[in-house]
Design an enzyme around this catalytic site. Structure first.
Site, short mmCIF file in Angstrom:
data_model
loop_
_atom_site.label_atom_id
_atom_site.label_comp_id
_atom_site.label_asym_id
_atom_site.label_seq_id
_atom_site.Cartn_x
_atom_site.Cartn_y
_atom_site.Cartn_z
N HIS A 273 54.61 35.87 18.91
CA HIS A 273 53.20 35.49 18.92
C HIS A 273 52.90 34.65 17.69
O HIS A 273 53.49 34.88 16.63
CB HIS A 273 52.31 36.74 18.93
N GLU A 340 51.58 39.52 27.15
CA GLU A 340 52.01 39.11 28.48
C GLU A 340 53.15 39.97 29.02
O GLU A 340 53.38 40.02 30.22
CB GLU A 340 52.41 37.65 28.45
#
Ligand code: COA
Length: 396
Positions: A273, A340
């Site tokens: 991320h 996700e």
């Protein structure tokens, strides 16, 4: 090279370009605060409509959201029931618009269809006497209707008329399936919607704010945001996460499969991320929602429950191995599971087709985008960075 006083910040990492009362991402601590409350608390106790109420009226409470007590189900400046009924009315209005969309919903990709169909909307006026946030509800309702109608059309099925009396998540599943969802399924999707509703200045939110900062309208801002979210580095990972789980098949194969992907120079979807340097807190929230769903469905003894818990076990094994392998390769940079990763498993367990994952994310995030549009309108300034010219100069 021409001289420039500008600071070069490719990717804009660490550069703040807006103040917001909507959400706060602490990448080092792995903390996400949405309208004054930790996401872990929100997603387990507060319906999506209550969170939308908070975000859409955050500006009305003078930017004091951060000092408000934790939100309770019936708490907040707007009654969540009002948001629920406005969203219901918005879904009904959007359903009536479907026949005017032309070929927009024929696009092969859900995000392409969503971009085209949302772009068809005229600047929402809201109903006479309705509050300012009702305009945002108009767009949010439309996204849910367009996304589910696209999925139905792809399956050769007609769109299902919304039931405005239902919560947004429950009706989303109903419009998709053509029949009611169980309460535990609606709760799981609701928890997902809450978890992803807003996330600081993500690329799509930034896109919406850039468009708004020019004085443009909310439909243009949301259309731009959809375009940004369409990219695989932002919102497109959950489908590929499932492809990866399919390819791995069983936990014992995870390490070998992941190693060969990395050796081939490919990225592991659902890992890493831009902001978080620890595990994305939303991954944990979704893992809990998934466990609850599995238990609830498991109590009814269905084969779906077995499949979902097998998938969850596989996902956990893959996450463990991927974390270890990426840790070996990037000792200086923690690459952990992002939102996700478990989104993929949760949405699959809810029977949502993988090609609709990003559009389902959009159905939640549009609430955050529109809240940011309002904030940008009130507080913002034209966002106009500069570039450093590295091309040739004319010879004198
Ligand atoms: N798999 C393998 N390697 C990864 C990786 C992943 N998922 N994420 C980052 N890396 C590696 C990069 O290859 C890079 O290695 P290098 O320095 O040897 O070139 C290093 O880690 C830093 O990556 P960088 O691209 O600078 O990180 P970023 O902050 O720009 O990227 C993401 C953030 C999310 C774009 C990135 O982690 C990624 O592509 N993840 C997979 C896609 C995904 O899950 N997206 C959903 C995000 S919510």
């Amino acid at each position: 090279m021409p001289s420039s006083k500008a600071t070069l910040a490719i990717g804009l990492e660490g550069i703040a370009v807006a103040e917001t009362v909507l959400s706060h991402v602490d990448g080092a601590a792995g903390r996400l605060v949405v309208s004054g409350t930790d996401v872990e608390h929100l997603a387990s106790t507060v319906p999506f409509e209550a969170v939308a109420a908070r975000l859409w009226t955050a500006q009305d409470v003078g930017g004091a959201v951060r000092s408000l007590p934790p939100v309770e189900p019936a708490d907040g400046p707007v009654d969540p029931d009002a948001v629920r009924s406005e969203l219901g009315a918005a879904r009904r209005a959007a359903h009536a618009l479907l026949r005017t969309l032309g070929e927009a919903l024929d696009a092969p990709d859900a995000m392409e269809a969503l971009r085209a169909s949302v772009a068809h909307l005229s600047e929402p006026q809201g109903r006479p006497g309705s509050p300012a946030w009702a305009r945002n509800a108009r767009i949010a309702g439309a996204v849910a209707v367009f996304a589910t109608a696209w999925a139905r059309r792809r399956g050769g099925l007609p769109a299902v008329a919304p039931d405005p009396s239902l919560g947004h998540a429950a009706d989303y599943l109903r419009m998709l399936r053509g029949g009611p969802a169980g309460p535990e399924e609606a709760n799981a999707l609701d928890a997902y919607f809450v978890t992803v509703v807003d996330h600081g200045l993500s690329a799509s939110t930034f896109a919406a704010r850039v468009v708004t900062s020019t004085g443009s309208d909310v439909v243009s801002a949301v259309t731009a945001a959809i375009g940004a979210l369409k990219g695989p580095l932002h919102g497109g990972a959950p489908g590929p996460v499932l492809d990866m789980l399919d390819a791995i098949g069983v936990p014992d194969r995870a390490r070998a499969w992941l190693s060969s992907e990395l050796a081939a120079g490919r990225r592991i979807m659902g890992m890493g991320h831009r902001v978080y340097r620890v595990r994305d807190p939303r991954a944990a929230v979704l893992e809990v929602a998934l466990r609850r769903l599995t238990e609830a469905v498991g109590l009814r003894g269905s084969s779906d429950a077995e499949r979902t818990s097998g998938r969850l076990a596989l996902a956990r094994a893959v996450e463990r191995e991927a974390t270890a392998l990426l840790g070996e390769r990037h000792a200086d940079r923690a690459l952990r599971a992002n939102v996700e990763f478990y989104t993929a498993v949760l949405l699959e367990a809810l029977g949502i087709p993988r090609e609709l994952f990003s559009a389902t994310f959009t159905a939640a995030r549009v609430v955050g985008w529109t809240a940011h549009v309002d904030e940008e309108r009130r507080k913002g300034r034209l966002i106009r960075p500069t570039s450093v010219y590295v091309g040739p100069m004319p010879t004198p």
